[in-house]
Design an enzyme around this catalytic site. Structure first.
Site, PDB file in Angstrom:
ATOM      1  N   ARG A   3       0.025  -8.639  13.711  1.00  0.00           N
ATOM      2  CA  ARG A   3      -0.670  -7.732  12.605  1.00  0.00           C
ATOM      3  C   ARG A   3      -1.693  -8.343  11.584  1.00  0.00           C
ATOM      4  O   ARG A   3      -2.684  -7.845  11.406  1.00  0.00           O
ATOM      5  CB  ARG A   3       0.196  -6.957  12.184  1.00  0.00           C
ATOM      6  CG  ARG A   3       1.296  -5.951  12.940  1.00  0.00           C
ATOM      7  CD  ARG A   3       2.332  -5.626  12.366  1.00  0.00           C
ATOM      8  NE  ARG A   3       2.431  -4.737  10.986  1.00  0.00           N
ATOM      9  CZ  ARG A   3       3.365  -4.691  10.175  1.00  0.00           C
ATOM     10  NH1 ARG A   3       4.652  -5.286  10.306  1.00  0.00           N
ATOM     11  NH2 ARG A   3       3.269  -3.949   9.054  1.00  0.00           N
ATOM     12  N   ARG A  54      -9.172   0.863   9.136  1.00  0.00           N
ATOM     13  CA  ARG A  54      -8.531  -0.448   9.535  1.00  0.00           C
ATOM     14  C   ARG A  54      -9.652  -1.085  10.486  1.00  0.00           C
ATOM     15  O   ARG A  54      -9.406  -2.294  10.800  1.00  0.00           O
ATOM     16  CB  ARG A  54      -7.402  -0.230  10.601  1.00  0.00           C
ATOM     17  CG  ARG A  54      -6.315  -0.745   9.731  1.00  0.00           C
ATOM     18  CD  ARG A  54      -5.157  -0.597  10.864  1.00  0.00           C
ATOM     19  NE  ARG A  54      -3.898  -1.120  10.435  1.00  0.00           N
ATOM     20  CZ  ARG A  54      -3.183  -0.466   9.911  1.00  0.00           C
ATOM     21  NH1 ARG A  54      -3.209   0.693   9.209  1.00  0.00           N
ATOM     22  NH2 ARG A  54      -1.833  -0.991   9.703  1.00  0.00           N
ATOM     23  N   LYS A  77       0.808  -1.291   0.098  1.00  0.00           N
ATOM     24  CA  LYS A  77       0.191  -0.008   0.106  1.00  0.00           C
ATOM     25  C   LYS A  77       0.760   1.492   0.062  1.00  0.00           C
ATOM     26  O   LYS A  77       0.835   2.244  -0.814  1.00  0.00           O
ATOM     27  CB  LYS A  77      -1.012  -0.063   1.327  1.00  0.00           C
ATOM     28  CG  LYS A  77      -1.855  -1.196   1.270  1.00  0.00           C
ATOM     29  CD  LYS A  77      -2.783  -1.087   2.400  1.00  0.00           C
ATOM     30  CE  LYS A  77      -2.140  -1.069   3.962  1.00  0.00           C
ATOM     31  NZ  LYS A  77      -1.270  -2.392   4.294  1.00  0.00           N
ATOM     32  N   ARG A  95      11.800  -1.752  11.005  1.00  0.00           N
ATOM     33  CA  ARG A  95      10.683  -1.252  11.947  1.00  0.00           C
ATOM     34  C   ARG A  95      10.458  -2.404  13.013  1.00  0.00           C
ATOM     35  O   ARG A  95      10.632  -3.617  12.753  1.00  0.00           O
ATOM     36  CB  ARG A  95       9.392  -1.192  10.964  1.00  0.00           C
ATOM     37  CG  ARG A  95       9.296  -0.042  10.266  1.00  0.00           C
ATOM     38  CD  ARG A  95       7.922   0.125   9.576  1.00  0.00           C
ATOM     39  NE  ARG A  95       6.826  -0.411   9.845  1.00  0.00           N
ATOM     40  CZ  ARG A  95       5.443  -0.237   9.095  1.00  0.00           C
ATOM     41  NH1 ARG A  95       5.686   0.417   8.183  1.00  0.00           N
ATOM     42  NH2 ARG A  95       4.596  -0.984   9.662  1.00  0.00           N
ATOM     43  N   ARG A 113      11.805  -5.891   4.653  1.00  0.00           N
ATOM     44  CA  ARG A 113      11.586  -4.253   4.551  1.00  0.00           C
ATOM     45  C   ARG A 113      12.774  -3.536   5.157  1.00  0.00           C
ATOM     46  O   ARG A 113      12.976  -4.099   6.387  1.00  0.00           O
ATOM     47  CB  ARG A 113      10.307  -3.915   4.831  1.00  0.00           C
ATOM     48  CG  ARG A 113      10.172  -2.542   4.766  1.00  0.00           C
ATOM     49  CD  ARG A 113       8.673  -2.129   4.931  1.00  0.00           C
ATOM     50  NE  ARG A 113       7.919  -2.623   6.305  1.00  0.00           N
ATOM     51  CZ  ARG A 113       6.822  -2.614   6.410  1.00  0.00           C
ATOM     52  NH1 ARG A 113       5.943  -1.761   5.492  1.00  0.00           N
ATOM     53  NH2 ARG A 113       6.195  -3.111   7.465  1.00  0.00           N
TER      54      ARG A 113
HETATM   55  P1  AP5 Z   1       5.034  -1.570   1.788  1.00  0.00           P
HETATM   56  O1  AP5 Z   1       4.599  -0.681   0.707  1.00  0.00           O
HETATM   57  O2  AP5 Z   1       5.616  -0.848   3.007  1.00  0.00           O
HETATM   58  O3  AP5 Z   1       3.562  -2.258   2.460  1.00  0.00           O
HETATM   59  P2  AP5 Z   1       2.240  -1.761   3.216  1.00  0.00           P
HETATM   60  O4  AP5 Z   1       1.431  -2.371   2.713  1.00  0.00           O
HETATM   61  O5  AP5 Z   1       2.408  -0.137   3.122  1.00  0.00           O
HETATM   62  O6  AP5 Z   1       2.642  -2.183   4.556  1.00  0.00           O
HETATM   63  P3  AP5 Z   1       2.637  -1.767   6.120  1.00  0.00           P
HETATM   64  O7  AP5 Z   1       3.444  -2.939   6.768  1.00  0.00           O
HETATM   65  O8  AP5 Z   1       3.318  -0.362   6.112  1.00  0.00           O
HETATM   66  O9  AP5 Z   1       1.035  -1.598   6.415  1.00  0.00           O
HETATM   67  P4  AP5 Z   1       0.637  -1.744   7.704  1.00  0.00           P
HETATM   68  O10 AP5 Z   1      -0.686  -1.410   7.425  1.00  0.00           O
HETATM   69  O11 AP5 Z   1       0.706  -2.839   8.697  1.00  0.00           O
HETATM   70  O12 AP5 Z   1       1.516  -0.554   8.664  1.00  0.00           O
HETATM   71  P5  AP5 Z   1       1.275   0.871   9.063  1.00  0.00           P
HETATM   72  O13 AP5 Z   1       2.501   1.637   8.704  1.00  0.00           O
HETATM   73  O14 AP5 Z   1      -0.108   1.349   8.212  1.00  0.00           O
HETATM   74  O15 AP5 Z   1       5.606  -2.585   1.396  1.00  0.00           O
HETATM   75  C1  AP5 Z   1       6.162  -3.804   2.273  1.00  0.00           C
HETATM   76  C2  AP5 Z   1       7.625  -4.219   1.693  1.00  0.00           C
HETATM   77  O16 AP5 Z   1       7.402  -5.003   0.512  1.00  0.00           O
HETATM   78  C3  AP5 Z   1       8.675  -3.087   1.403  1.00  0.00           C
HETATM   79  O17 AP5 Z   1      10.013  -3.743   1.664  1.00  0.00           O
HETATM   80  C4  AP5 Z   1       8.439  -3.129  -0.045  1.00  0.00           C
HETATM   81  O18 AP5 Z   1       9.733  -2.613  -0.913  1.00  0.00           O
HETATM   82  C5  AP5 Z   1       8.003  -4.419  -0.706  1.00  0.00           C
HETATM   83  N1  AP5 Z   1       7.252  -4.355  -1.859  1.00  0.00           N
HETATM   84  C6  AP5 Z   1       6.094  -3.452  -1.974  1.00  0.00           C
HETATM   85  N2  AP5 Z   1       5.521  -3.843  -3.282  1.00  0.00           N
HETATM   86  C7  AP5 Z   1       6.132  -4.956  -3.639  1.00  0.00           C
HETATM   87  C8  AP5 Z   1       5.868  -5.824  -4.784  1.00  0.00           C
HETATM   88  N3  AP5 Z   1       5.036  -5.402  -5.662  1.00  0.00           N
HETATM   89  N4  AP5 Z   1       6.805  -6.699  -5.114  1.00  0.00           N
HETATM   90  C9  AP5 Z   1       7.901  -7.004  -4.202  1.00  0.00           C
HETATM   91  N5  AP5 Z   1       8.075  -6.252  -2.930  1.00  0.00           N
HETATM   92  C10 AP5 Z   1       7.288  -5.237  -2.820  1.00  0.00           C
HETATM   93  O19 AP5 Z   1       0.496   0.785  10.296  1.00  0.00           O
HETATM   94  C11 AP5 Z   1       1.680   0.433  11.658  1.00  0.00           C
HETATM   95  C12 AP5 Z   1       1.038   0.641  12.849  1.00  0.00           C
HETATM   96  O20 AP5 Z   1       0.424   1.976  12.959  1.00  0.00           O
HETATM   97  C13 AP5 Z   1      -0.140  -0.502  12.789  1.00  0.00           C
HETATM   98  O21 AP5 Z   1       0.340  -1.867  13.283  1.00  0.00           O
HETATM   99  C14 AP5 Z   1      -0.912   0.026  14.043  1.00  0.00           C
HETATM  100  O22 AP5 Z   1      -0.306   0.043  15.478  1.00  0.00           O
HETATM  101  C15 AP5 Z   1      -0.857   1.641  13.755  1.00  0.00           C
HETATM  102  N6  AP5 Z   1      -1.907   2.052  12.841  1.00  0.00           N
HETATM  103  C16 AP5 Z   1      -1.928   2.639  11.748  1.00  0.00           C
HETATM  104  N7  AP5 Z   1      -3.068   2.953  11.216  1.00  0.00           N
HETATM  105  C17 AP5 Z   1      -3.789   2.493  12.199  1.00  0.00           C
HETATM  106  C18 AP5 Z   1      -5.246   2.838  11.955  1.00  0.00           C
HETATM  107  N8  AP5 Z   1      -6.084   3.126  11.134  1.00  0.00           N
HETATM  108  N9  AP5 Z   1      -5.990   2.192  13.078  1.00  0.00           N
HETATM  109  C19 AP5 Z   1      -5.348   1.843  14.413  1.00  0.00           C
HETATM  110  N10 AP5 Z   1      -3.835   1.772  14.468  1.00  0.00           N
HETATM  111  C20 AP5 Z   1      -3.131   2.020  13.323  1.00  0.00           C
END
Ligand code: AP5
Length: 211
Positions: A166, A88, A13, A155, A122
């Site tokens: 997660r 979420r 994402k 991270r 990552r």
């Molecule tokens: P990446 O693009 O970083 O993936 P992502 O879907 O953004 O994954 P996240 O882990 O950041 O999502 P998340 O939703 O768990 O975490 P968030 O930061 O929102 O890609 C991942 C890896 O794959 C990278 O290394 C990339 O290079 C690689 N990649 C990408 N596309 C690829 C492809 N096509 N092919 C190969 N490799 C690829 O949230 C973190 C924390 O914040 C949560 O756990 C929670 O505690 C809190 N939080 C955030 N939002 C909320 C909410 N709305 N409500 C409650 N808590 C929240």
């Protein structure tokens, strides 16, 4: 265009939102990045969420929704936005209806094996937030950010126990949003496997945009 990017942790994402934001000049709003920034700056919000995030838990809906409400009021959102990682939960999605009008919810479908491979490789820049992967998107110089020259880090929530939590929470709390947006005729599902470039082509296609 007001967009939501949905999908499991590691679905890509953030990577795709960053690419789409650059070419379409709309802000990429990642609630995860906003919380990480608060933790880094040791704000009151940061202190409240630090442990929850490190363990892979979800920040309470009220705190998250208020932060998004404030962010969407900023002038850079007047031509649209990409919300990455919000909503979420069903409660957050219902709150968002009262804050803004969403035009499409893009769901990146990626199997668990790919998610685990992506998260465990990552690397991120703590300074400019650029995201890399040790195999699929390596930096030019090992461990160093291409964009700002800072060292890359792993991270806290990319450790195996936190990844498992997660994924469990995603299935319980976030996956029901797929049906929620389907019922509202807003869901656009795409195959999130393959290279970021190939996913980007599918993303533009599903949104009826040229690449
Ligand atoms: P990446 O693009 O970083 O993936 P992502 O879907 O953004 O994954 P996240 O882990 O950041 O999502 P998340 O939703 O768990 O975490 P968030 O930061 O929102 O890609 C991942 C890896 O794959 C990278 O290394 C990339 O290079 C690689 N990649 C990408 N596309 C690829 C492809 N096509 N092919 C190969 N490799 C690829 O949230 C973190 C924390 O914040 C949560 O756990 C929670 O505690 C809190 N939080 C955030 N939002 C909320 C909410 N709305 N409500 C409650 N808590 C929240």
């Amino acid at each position: 265009m007001n967009l939501i990017f949905l999908g499991p942790p590691g679905a890509g994402k953030g990577t795709l939102a960053s690419m789409f934001s650059e070419s379409n000049e709309i802000p990429h709003i990642s609630t995860g990045d906003l919380f990480r920034e608060a933790v880094q700056n040791k704000t009151e919000l940061g202190n409240q969420v630090e442990l929850i995030m490190a363990e892979g838990g979800l920040v309470p809906d009220t705190l998250t929704t208020e932060m998004v409400r404030e962010r969407l009021q900023r002038s850079d959102c007047k031509n649209g936005y990409i919300l990455d990682g919000f909503p979420r939960t069903i409660a957050q999605a219902e709150a968002l209806i009262r804050i803004s009008t969403v035009e499409a919810a893009v769901y990146f479908a990626v199997p668990d094996e790919d998610v685990i491979r992506r998260l465990s490789g990552r690397r991120v820049c703590a300074r400019c937030k650029a995201v890399y992967h040790i195999r699929s998107l390596p930096p030019k110089q090992d461990g160093i950010c291409d964009k700002c020259g800072e060292p890359l880090i792993i991270r806290d929530d990319d450790k195996p126990e936190a990844i498992k939590k997660r994924l469990d929470l995603y299935r319980q709390e976030t996956a029901p949003l797929i049906e929620f947006y389907k019922k509202q005729n807003l869901l656009k599902e795409i195959d999130g496997t393959g290279s970021p470039e190939s996913v980007y082509v599918r993303l533009n296609h599903v949104l009826d945009l040229e690449t």
